[in-house]
Design an enzyme around this catalytic site. Sequence first.
Site, PDB file in Angstrom:
ATOM      1  CE  LYS A  71      12.925 -10.521  -3.444  1.00  0.00           C
ATOM      2  NZ  LYS A  71      11.488 -10.462  -3.097  1.00  0.00           N
ATOM      3  CG  ASP A 107       8.776 -13.118  -1.650  1.00  0.00           C
ATOM      4  OD1 ASP A 107       9.135 -12.805  -0.508  1.00  0.00           O
ATOM      5  OD2 ASP A 107       9.356 -12.711  -2.678  1.00  0.00           O
TER       6      ASP A 107
END
Length: 283
Positions: A71, A107
């Site tokens: 990420k 997220d």
Amino acid sequence: MKITGTTKITGVFGYPVRHSLSPVFQNAAFEYLGLDYIYIPLEVKPDNLGKAIEGVKALNFVGVNLTIPHKKAVIQYIDEIDEEARIIESVNTIVNKKGLLKGYSTDGYGFIRSLKEEKGIDISGKNVFILGAGGSAYAITGALIKGCASKIYISNRTEKKAELLKNTLSERLQFQNIFVVPFEERNDKKYWGDIELLVNTTSVGMKEGEPSLIDEKNIASVKLVYDLVYNRKTELIQLAKKNGIPHMDGLLMLIYQGAVSFEFWTGMKAPVEIMKKSIHTLT
Ligand code: ATR
């Protein structure tokens, strides 16, 4: 599901990736809406990430998700980055816009949306206690600040990581109402009088028998408990349930962050109920 010459390709790059539930619920969503898309798991070693991202362009993927450990590392290989993703230095979704790769973090968006859609909660004006200071804590804290939460407490086993999170996000988002709670003081009464939302972003609870980091009386004093662990009903969730406190687990967060990615790639509203059903049958 039929793959044809026109099927659009999406997927997830991770290492490891074999336990990912994303292919299950993303493909269920494509199938339900009759979309000519497919989502595949791709194991990409960290050393190969740059080449794999070039592959997204070369193979004309519609986009991909990134999971552990990619990420942060992926940021150097993409062409553009969304503001939220830049602030938390994390990209979990790439959208291929005619050969230009733009990175997003879904997220935080997924977290906020799951609270709203599942429990009707708007985080504006709320006081929140967050356990942990890893990648998920950055995404959630960033989203809470953007969503106008009132006060945020952060408590982490390694205190200097909590301090770094606080300093980084308070500076980048110009928000001062964020406080580090020393880990050994996390259950002190003085912190719990007006907390509405408790979020566990640590891995505590993944193993059976691991006690909740927060005492039962404090859990009983909040309005909602959100535990990002998704492989089992954690002791934290069990205590919330026992005390009649509304609770949400990491599977919901997983679905909603995936729903946001789905919408970036397809331009259509994600069939969240179908996605939820597809993984609840496995768990
Ligand atoms: P993620 O990206 O999912 O947030 P991470 O970056 O690996 O995952 O972060 C894991 C978090 O769980 C960290 O906050 C970690 O605390 P440390 O910073 O002290 O390592 C926390 N954590 C893991 N095991 C823990 C334990 N047994 N007790 C308390 N905190 C724990």
